[in-house]
Design a protein around this motif. Structure first.
Motif, mmCIF file in Angstrom:
data_model
loop_
_atom_site.group_PDB
_atom_site.id
_atom_site.type_symbol
_atom_site.label_atom_id
_atom_site.label_comp_id
_atom_site.label_asym_id
_atom_site.label_seq_id
_atom_site.Cartn_x
_atom_site.Cartn_y
_atom_site.Cartn_z
ATOM 1 N N GLN A 1 0.971 -1.213 0.037
ATOM 2 C CA GLN A 1 -0.062 0.027 -0.157
ATOM 3 C C GLN A 1 0.985 1.321 0.169
ATOM 4 O OE1 GLN A 1 -2.906 -0.115 3.340
ATOM 5 N NE2 GLN A 1 -4.301 -1.447 1.908
ATOM 6 N N GLY B 1 -2.734 10.560 4.990
ATOM 7 C CA GLY B 1 -2.586 9.291 5.862
ATOM 8 C C GLY B 1 -3.470 8.220 5.088
ATOM 9 N N LYS B 2 -4.170 8.385 4.085
ATOM 10 C CA LYS B 2 -4.805 7.077 3.520
ATOM 11 C C LYS B 2 -3.865 6.330 2.409
ATOM 12 C CE LYS B 2 -9.197 9.527 2.716
ATOM 13 N NZ LYS B 2 -10.009 10.257 1.822
ATOM 14 N N SER B 3 -4.165 4.966 2.809
ATOM 15 C CA SER B 3 -3.163 4.164 1.991
ATOM 16 C C SER B 3 -4.042 3.364 0.883
ATOM 17 C CB SER B 3 -2.574 2.928 3.032
ATOM 18 O OG SER B 3 -1.456 3.700 3.639
ATOM 19 N N ARG C 1 0.974 5.521 0.814
ATOM 20 C CA ARG C 1 0.406 6.266 1.712
ATOM 21 C C ARG C 1 0.734 7.703 1.091
ATOM 22 N NH1 ARG C 1 -0.947 6.068 6.895
ATOM 23 N NH2 ARG C 1 -0.030 3.826 7.005
#
Length: 202
Positions: free
Chosen positions: A122, A128-130, A124
């Motif tokens: 993932q 902060g979203k992955s 980022r």
């Protein structure tokens, strides 16, 4: 030029213009299917060995994992088999498996091939979203000269990376030449899989 000739020319021109605007049925070509498969994550790259004397060389598959300009792992370092050059080419294919996994496949001839699952990571962003992103496969420029047991890279599958300066994800290098380690992908991508082979005489 008399009126009859002029009228005939005008009618011919109108007929040609009319035909140019018509729509006809066309059959899909193999290239159309390849584009569709590529969009779904299926890709195949080939290495030409047709100028090698048949069955006189041994090939070993190689998968390297790179991260931010450094090689982290040689995933097939202890691979126990070599494959003869009984076919005029080697192919390396890619197939999507899950959001977090894809499969590569080395094909050495009609019978001999090996699959290998490669995990995705993932990526980022600044909020902060992955997210999982499809890896981008790009071929290397193949050099005609080679040395025994020296790695020959065929294709790299690279992750996107988040650029905090312009707030975008990137993965836009061209095909890789001899200076590929200086490319944006190899210096900035969080991970890159490099696939190829080594060759030696039997």
């Amino acid at each position: 030029m008399n009126k009859k000739v002029i009228l005939t020319l005008l009618l011919a021109i109108f007929a040609m213009v009319g035909r140019a605007q018509e729509i006809g049925k066309a059959e899909a070509t193999p290239a159309d299917y390849i584009k569709l498969l590529n969009k779904q994550g299926y890709h195949v790259f080939a290495l030409d060995l047709s100028k090698f004397d048949k069955d006189k060389y041994l090939m070993t598959p190689v998968i390297q994992k790179w991260s931010n300009g450094k090689m982290e792992q040689n995933l097939l370092k202890s691979f126990p088999m070599d494959f003869t050059n009984s076919a005029p080419k080697v192919t390396i294919g890619f197939m999507p498996k899950t959001d977090s996994l894809f499969t590569c496949y080395f094909q050495f001839d009609d019978l001999c091939g090996i699959p290998y699952d490669l995990p995705k990571q993932q990526i980022r962003s600044e909020d902060g979203k992955s997210n999982y992103f499809d890896l981008v496969p790009r071929p290397f420029t193949i050099q005609p000269e080679w040395n025994e047991n020296v790695f020959i890279p065929v294709v790299a599958c690279s992750s996107w990376w988040y650029d905090e300066r312009d707030k975008h994800y990137h993965n836009c290098d061209p095909d890789y030449g001899p200076d590929y380690l200086k490319s944006n992908t190899f210096t900035k991508s969080p991970y890159v899989y490099v696939l190829g082979i080594t060759i030696r005489k039997r």
